[in-house]
Write a protein that holds these residues in place. Structure first.
Motif, PDB file in Angstrom:
ATOM      1  N   ILE A  40       0.842  -1.205   0.000  1.00 46.60           N
ATOM      2  CA  ILE A  40       0.000   0.000   0.000  1.00 46.60           C
ATOM      3  C   ILE A  40       0.874   1.251   0.000  1.00 46.60           C
ATOM      4  CG2 ILE A  40      -1.663   1.348   1.348  1.00 46.60           C
ATOM      5  CD1 ILE A  40      -2.782  -1.391   2.329  1.00 46.60           C
ATOM      6  N   THR A  41       1.852   1.289   0.887  1.00 45.19           N
ATOM      7  CA  THR A  41       2.686   2.484   1.041  1.00 45.19           C
ATOM      8  C   THR A  41       3.622   2.657  -0.154  1.00 45.19           C
ATOM      9  OG1 THR A  41       2.581   2.019   3.412  1.00 45.19           O
ATOM     10  CG2 THR A  41       4.066   3.766   2.703  1.00 45.19           C
ATOM     11  N   ASN A  44       1.593   3.763  -3.065  1.00 43.47           N
ATOM     12  CA  ASN A  44       1.260   5.183  -2.939  1.00 43.47           C
ATOM     13  C   ASN A  44       2.413   6.041  -3.457  1.00 43.47           C
ATOM     14  OD1 ASN A  44      -0.313   7.502  -1.714  1.00 43.47           O
ATOM     15  ND2 ASN A  44       1.524   7.602  -0.453  1.00 43.47           N
ATOM     16  N   ILE A  87      -3.776   7.150   2.790  1.00 46.44           N
ATOM     17  CA  ILE A  87      -3.734   5.685   2.646  1.00 46.44           C
ATOM     18  C   ILE A  87      -3.836   5.001   4.007  1.00 46.44           C
ATOM     19  CG2 ILE A  87      -2.427   5.722   0.489  1.00 46.44           C
ATOM     20  CD1 ILE A  87       0.106   5.112   2.224  1.00 46.44           C
ATOM     21  N   ARG A  88      -4.183   3.725   3.961  1.00 43.20           N
ATOM     22  CA  ARG A  88      -4.214   2.897   5.179  1.00 43.20           C
ATOM     23  C   ARG A  88      -2.787   2.727   5.684  1.00 43.20           C
ATOM     24  NH1 ARG A  88      -3.558  -2.366   6.434  1.00 43.20           N
ATOM     25  NH2 ARG A  88      -3.549  -3.164   4.306  1.00 43.20           N
ATOM     26  N   HIS A  89      -2.609   2.766   6.972  1.00 42.09           N
ATOM     27  CA  HIS A  89      -1.284   2.673   7.594  1.00 42.09           C
ATOM     28  C   HIS A  89      -0.776   1.228   7.609  1.00 42.09           C
ATOM     29  CE1 HIS A  89       2.046   4.044   9.983  1.00 42.09           C
ATOM     30  NE2 HIS A  89       1.753   3.194  10.953  1.00 42.09           N
ATOM     31  N   GLU A  90       0.481   1.033   7.193  1.00 41.63           N
ATOM     32  CA  GLU A  90       1.150  -0.269   7.263  1.00 41.63           C
ATOM     33  C   GLU A  90       2.304  -0.150   8.273  1.00 41.63           C
ATOM     34  OE1 GLU A  90       1.058  -2.459   2.998  1.00 41.63           O
ATOM     35  OE2 GLU A  90       2.086  -0.526   2.974  1.00 41.63           O
ATOM     36  N   GLN A  94       3.827  -4.928  11.027  1.00 42.04           N
ATOM     37  CA  GLN A  94       3.136  -5.718   9.997  1.00 42.04           C
ATOM     38  C   GLN A  94       4.067  -6.046   8.825  1.00 42.04           C
ATOM     39  OE1 GLN A  94      -0.637  -4.027   8.577  1.00 42.04           O
ATOM     40  NE2 GLN A  94      -0.021  -4.525   6.510  1.00 42.04           N
ATOM     41  N   ARG A 108       3.274  11.092   8.613  1.00 46.56           N
ATOM     42  CA  ARG A 108       1.834  11.105   8.902  1.00 46.56           C
ATOM     43  C   ARG A 108       1.558  11.848  10.184  1.00 46.56           C
ATOM     44  NH1 ARG A 108       0.406   8.113  13.230  1.00 46.56           N
ATOM     45  NH2 ARG A 108       1.854   6.582  14.017  1.00 46.56           N
ATOM     46  N   PRO A 111      -2.555   7.508  12.333  1.00 50.16           N
ATOM     47  CA  PRO A 111      -2.554   6.426  11.354  1.00 50.16           C
ATOM     48  C   PRO A 111      -3.715   6.594  10.374  1.00 50.16           C
ATOM     49  CG  PRO A 111      -2.174   5.551  13.548  1.00 50.16           C
ATOM     50  CD  PRO A 111      -2.533   7.004  13.709  1.00 50.16           C
ATOM     51  N   GLY A 112      -3.410   6.422   9.098  1.00 51.46           N
ATOM     52  CA  GLY A 112      -4.430   6.575   8.066  1.00 51.46           C
ATOM     53  C   GLY A 112      -4.512   7.974   7.493  1.00 51.46           C
ATOM     54  N   THR A 113      -3.565   8.858   7.850  1.00 47.82           N
ATOM     55  CA  THR A 113      -3.576  10.226   7.329  1.00 47.82           C
ATOM     56  C   THR A 113      -2.437  10.486   6.337  1.00 47.82           C
ATOM     57  OG1 THR A 113      -2.205  11.093   9.134  1.00 47.82           O
ATOM     58  CG2 THR A 113      -4.615  11.147   9.442  1.00 47.82           C
TER      59      THR A 113
END
Length: 193
Positions: A40-41, A44, A87-90, A94, A108, A111-113
């Protein structure tokens, strides 16, 4: 006589991880985006590159704690015309990635920002930037997603450059704003050999 081994022993060749060249006024920096561990990251970051949203941005923050130890930040710097949706935080817990020397992550608030501002570690910044469930607060850290594979000398140059004692970025980062900002001229994917 040939026999087939177990399926687990047969490893399919993997494609190399994507790389991005940041051509800057301080030199070329090549980043390998770990789309395998932080899809995801890393994805992005590649969207910002492919959309040419990082062309013309600057390294607006340099936090030097000691010689070859600290971090630098660059990116959209709150520009709504450049920013993509958050985006969703990784977290590093994880992905298994850590903020060691040359690792890039996305900056960020909560989380999620995270959007289009990126931090490159100089020295091991794992204790400060990795997720740590034992810490108070949101304790999710920054999301590491790749590493500098060429051009750490340019990153160190940015870290070592003089900072203004009074300048801020929208009221933040006093004492961490470079006197002369290093500009990203272009950010483009490069062919991996």
């Amino acid at each position: 006589m040939l026999t087939a081994g177990p399926a687990a022993a047969q490893v399919a060749p993997t494609a190399p991880l994507p790389r991005v060249a940041l051509d800057t006024t301080a030199g070329r920096i090549v980043i390998e985006a770990d789309t395998l561990h932080a899809p995801i990251t890393a994805g992005n970051f590649l969207k910002y590159v492919d959309g040419k949203r990082l062309d013309g941005v600057v390294f607006y923050r340099a936090v030097k704690v000691a010689d070859r130890f600290g971090f630098v930040q660059f990116g959209t710097n709150g520009d709504p015309k450049r920013a993509l949706p958050p985006i969703r935080h990784e977290p590093t817990t994880q992905t298994g990635l850590h903020h060691t020397d040359g690792v890039i992550s996305v900056a960020r608030f909560a989380p999620g920002t995270a959007t289009g501002d990126f931090t490159i570690s100089v020295g091991d910044q794992s204790p400060a930037l990795d997720a740590d469930p034992a810490k108070p607060g949101d304790n999710a850290g920054y999301a590491a997603f790749g590493r500098v594979v060429e051009g750490m000398d340019a990153i160190v140059t940015i870290l070592d450059a003089p900072v203004s004692p009074t300048a801020t970025v929208r009221g933040s980062f006093k004492g961490e704003v470079p006197v002369t900002a290093v500009k990203v001229l272009t950010a483009r994917r490069v062919v991996v050999q």
